[in-house]
Enzyme design. Structure first.
Site, PDB file in Angstrom:
ATOM      1  CB  SER A  29       9.509  32.754  25.627  1.00 13.33           C
ATOM      2  OG  SER A  29      10.383  33.433  24.752  1.00 13.33           O
ATOM      3  N   GLY A  42       9.366  36.706  22.309  1.00  9.44           N
ATOM      4  CA  GLY A  42       9.795  38.012  21.817  1.00  9.44           C
ATOM      5  C   GLY A  42       9.185  39.178  22.581  1.00  9.44           C
ATOM      6  CG  ASP A  47      15.686  36.720  32.107  1.00 10.46           C
ATOM      7  OD1 ASP A  47      15.403  37.680  32.851  1.00 10.46           O
ATOM      8  OD2 ASP A  47      16.114  36.869  30.952  1.00 10.46           O
ATOM      9  CG  ASP A  67      20.738  40.380  35.242  1.00 12.53           C
ATOM     10  OD1 ASP A  67      21.239  41.277  34.529  1.00 12.53           O
ATOM     11  OD2 ASP A  67      20.044  39.440  34.778  1.00 12.53           O
ATOM     12  CG  LEU A 123       6.575  38.829  28.968  1.00  8.50           C
ATOM     13  CD1 LEU A 123       5.094  38.492  28.822  1.00  8.50           C
ATOM     14  CD2 LEU A 123       6.763  39.809  30.123  1.00  8.50           C
TER      15      LEU A 123
HETATM   16  C1  GLA Z   1      17.196  40.441  29.894  1.00  9.50           C
HETATM   17  C2  GLA Z   1      18.293  39.527  30.410  1.00  9.50           C
HETATM   18  C3  GLA Z   1      18.404  39.615  31.923  1.00  9.50           C
HETATM   19  C4  GLA Z   1      18.495  41.061  32.393  1.00  9.50           C
HETATM   20  C5  GLA Z   1      17.417  41.916  31.736  1.00  9.50           C
HETATM   21  C6  GLA Z   1      17.568  43.363  32.052  1.00  9.50           C
HETATM   22  O1  GLA Z   1      15.959  39.980  30.323  1.00  9.50           O
HETATM   23  O2  GLA Z   1      18.032  38.193  30.032  1.00  9.50           O
HETATM   24  O3  GLA Z   1      19.521  38.873  32.360  1.00  9.50           O
HETATM   25  O4  GLA Z   1      19.772  41.588  32.153  1.00  9.50           O
HETATM   26  O5  GLA Z   1      17.411  41.767  30.335  1.00  9.50           O
HETATM   27  O6  GLA Z   1      17.307  43.593  33.390  1.00  9.50           O
END
Ligand code: GLA
Length: 378
Positions: free
Chosen positions: A124, A119, A169, A29, A122
């Site tokens: 949160s 933690g 996320d 990302d 996922l």
């Molecule tokens: C975390 C970050 C995301 C992304 C992932 C790895 O979840 O919050 O922005 O970079 O790691 O894909």
């Protein structure tokens, strides 16, 4: 603990937003690349009532003894710490990043509760940010769209919370839809919803939370991000998204071995996201197993963000008949996912738990998730 118990009166509205699982596309990302997450059926609920003054108060079920307050006129990252930064940071980012005029707005009392495991990787934190962002946007009548709210959430995470994360996320939490994955181009924020069709194929996604704590504000995550930026600079592109698999031989010549392997992960991972989208559309979810496993191997060997617990979860699930498995999220701990036949779910969960016991690891938490709708007013 409830809103009523903390504040002594009933809230007027509730908003909720989900955590996410990333099906594939890790550490792509912030390289302007592609991701394929889905929102899960674990949500954060923000119960809210408007106040007559310009004060924001927040409390949460994780820490019911403390109610934290901040006047809207004093919003600034150095006035926020702990989990309340996820709420205050959104108000601040709406003003700083999206240019919202808060000078005539009222404050709120906010109470947060969540069944997204904290933690576990996922998201949160994104679930809190996105529920609150949607709520403030509605209640303050700011008229911002969901993509802008995702940017607001990311801005708050980066500058108020202090974690240098990408846009995945928050996008998953705001744009998720039932039984579907969100195909997101992180450069343009163009999205397409792709059918997962798990149920029709007798499949489920199992999450193995290793309970190995990860922390993105520090250490490894930022180091990976720095390597990617360095790799892009040496290769003369704006972001690693601008490289393709055909550029890898040249990258091998120009980059030191470690940077090269970081770059190879990102470039091949972008390709795997595209391949997964095509495979899902043409052949359905049963056909994506090899892509998931290749993604895990790339994170383990090239990007070096896996841990032995995640590797064991993946290898055990595969040995016991999973269609595919990989770690999900930022790495250095957190969770793995396995795509499994519904009937095999119990046996695979048990096999993973026994393997962890035999290795002397902490007992993992294993559960099924479904792709769910994104943030909403309840
Ligand atoms: C975390 C970050 C995301 C992304 C992932 C790895 O979840 O919050 O922005 O970079 O790691 O894909």
């Amino acid at each position: 603990m409830t809103f009523q118990q903390v504040y002594g009166y009933e809230p007027t509205v509730r908003y909720s937003a989900p955590g996410r699982v990333n099906l594939i596309g890790e550490h792509t990302d912030y390289n302007d690349g592609y991701v394929l997450p889905f929102a899960i059926d674990r949500r954060t609920v923000a119960s809210i009532a408007q106040r007559d003054d310009r004060v924001l108060r927040v409390a949460s079920a994780f820490d019911p003894s403390s109610v934290v307050e901040l006047p809207l006129d004093e919003l600034s990252p150095d006035r926020m710490d702990g989990w309340s930064a996820y709420v205050f940071g959104i108000a601040w980012a709406l003003r700083e990043h999206a240019g919202a005029d808060l000078s005539d707005k009222h404050g709120f009392d906010v109470f947060i509760e969540s069944d997204v495991p904290v933690g576990a990787g996922l998201s949160s934190s994104a679930a809190i940010e996105c529920g609150v962002a949607l709520a403030f946007n509605d209640l303050w009548e700011l008229g911002l769209d969901r993509k802008t709210l995702a940017r607001v959430g990311q801005y708050s995470e980066n500058h108020a919370v202090g974690a240098p994360t990408g846009i995945m996320d928050q996008s998953a939490s705001l744009l998720g839809e039932q039984d579907a994955v969100v195909f997101l181009d992180c450069r343009t924020l163009d999205t397409a919803v792709v059918d997962l069709a798990l149920e029709a194929n007798g499949l489920e996604v199992l999450v193995v939370d290793t309970r190995v704590e990860h922390a993105h504000a520090t250490g490894g995550y930022k180091a990976r991000r720095d390597s990617c930026e360095h790799g892009a600079a040496v290769m003369g592109v704006e972001a690693l998204r601008d490289l393709s698999v055909e550029d890898l031989p040249r990258a091998a010549e120009l980059l030191d071995d470690e940077t090269f392997r970081r770059v190879r992960h990102v470039v091949t991972e972008d390709q795997r996201v595209l391949d997964t989208v095509r495979t899902l559309r043409e052949d359905g979810p049963r056909a994506i197993g090899d892509l998931l496993v290749a993604s895990h191997e790339s994170m383990r060997d090239d990007f070096e963000i896996s841990v032995p617990e995640l590797d064991l979860a993946v290898s055990t699930a595969m040995e016991h008949g999973a269609v595919g498995a990989r770690m999900t999220g930022g790495g250095f701990g957190g969770a793995a996912i396995a795509l499994v036949d519904r009937e095999a779910r119990g046996a695979i969960a048990e096999a993973v738990t026994s393997a962890f016991a035999a290795a002397g690891y902490r007992e993992p938490t294993v559960f099924t998730v479904h792709a769910a709708q994104g943030a909403r007013r309840d």
